[in-house]
Scaffold this active site. Structure first.
Site, PDB file in Angstrom:
ATOM      1  CG  ASP A 257     -93.340  72.095  53.352  1.00 19.33           C
ATOM      2  OD1 ASP A 257     -93.859  72.248  53.941  1.00 19.33           O
ATOM      3  OD2 ASP A 257     -91.723  71.859  53.718  1.00 19.33           O
TER       4      ASP A 257
ATOM      5  CG  ASP B 174     -91.581  76.819  57.170  1.00 18.40           C
ATOM      6  OD1 ASP B 174     -91.021  77.857  57.667  1.00 18.40           O
ATOM      7  OD2 ASP B 174     -92.264  76.509  58.055  1.00 18.40           O
TER       8      ASP B 174
END
Ligand SMILES: [Mg+2]
Length: 304
Positions: free
Chosen positions: A38, A40
């Site tokens: 991922d 963020d």
């Protein structure tokens, strides 16, 4: 395993199971490995110098060149939906309709904002999207080892790409799958590239955006993965990938690492259930980097 167990940030529900997975990753080596991460609050830190770090969407909100109308509206949406996303008392099913609504409303205001593509590099430069310590080192190492990295994010792809480029982490082995904006020739936003929005809870390998990536030849023989995320939904990022079938259907090993950035006490149990290794308020990539090194280098030394 001492290096892992002695790290004060590390929590594991099943240390013996983790040791078994790491052993399998080392045995199979870098040729069998892929990394799915991922962006963020995973590659990007969750706080920096005492201040919370925003997300790829926050770049617009925090920038002085963006209209006040946009900023007010974005802040209103965040105030409404962010507590829902991280509410440990709500089930995934209960959260999903809210998340879809949040994305739909956010996309509408981004498209009508008129923010020009030419403004983006300077905006990302001014933003606080600091990568976790040693992220460029991780990416460089994996690039040398020819291990593909998928940055799989429900964030704004254009911003993520610029952020990785500006911080020296956009190497040849990196693919970004995220919500990308398409611009008109004059640089004003036209639309989002895909009709099917990626959000925190449909971010798995069955999403149509991932089809080309997982059917590419370079992924076919890569039956093991190290997955890194910070939301509970991230734990299923590789679910449905044809090359990553777990037993009994296949022989894949997926080692899941979860950064727990907030609500430590209330969320720890769920994180321990979802991820093999949970890193509590760790703003570094020390543990993933050590795992990459062991998977790639111990495999080489065990073959010689
Ligand atoms: Mg995240």
């Amino acid at each position: 395993m001492e290096w892992l167990q002695d790290n004060p940030k590390v929590r594991m529900r099943d240390p013996a199971g983790v040791a078994k997975k790491i052993h399998k990753l080392i045995q199979d080596g870098p040729q069998k490995l892929q990394v799915v991460t991922d962006y963020d609050h995973t590659l990007a830190r969750s706080h920096y110098q005492g201040r919370p770090v925003g997300t790829s969407y926050c770049v617009f909100e925090a920038d002085e060149s963006v209209s006040e109308d946009y900023q007010t509206e974005a802040a209103r949406l965040k105030k409404k939906y962010l507590p829902i996303e991280f509410d440990p008392n709500l089930s995934e099913e209960e959260k999903i309709p809210h998340m879809i609504q949040w994305y739909a409303e956010s996309f509408d205001i981004i498209l009508s904002s008129g923010i020009n593509e030419n403004q983006l590099p300077a905006m990302v430069q001014r933003a606080d999207l600091h990568l976790r310590c040693r992220t460029p080192e991780c990416f460089e190492f994996l690039n040398q080892q020819k291990v593909p990295i998928l940055v799989y994010s429900a964030g704004l792809g254009n911003i993520i790409e610029l952020s990785l480029k500006q911080q020296n982490a956009m190497k040849g082995n990196v693919t970004i799958i995220a919500n990308f904006l398409v611009y008109k020739p004059d640089g004003t936003p036209l639309k989002f590239a895909s009709d099917s929005v990626l959000h925190s809870y449909n971010k798995n390998a069955s999403h149509p955006m991932t089809r080309d990536y997982y059917s590419s030849e370079k992924l076919q023989q890569r039956n093991n993965a190290i997955l890194i995320g910070d939301s509970l939904g991230d734990a299923s990022m590789t679910d449905g990938a044809p090359c990553l079938k777990p037993p009994p259907a296949g022989h894949s090993t997926v080692l899941r690492i979860g950064f727990l950035n907030r609500n430590f006490d209330a969320s720890l149990k769920r994180y321990l259930d979802a991820f093999d290794i949970v890193l509590v308020d760790d703003q570094t990539m020390d543990v993933p980097l050590e795992l990459f090194r062991r998977t790639c280098c111990d495999a080489i030394s065990s073959q010689t």
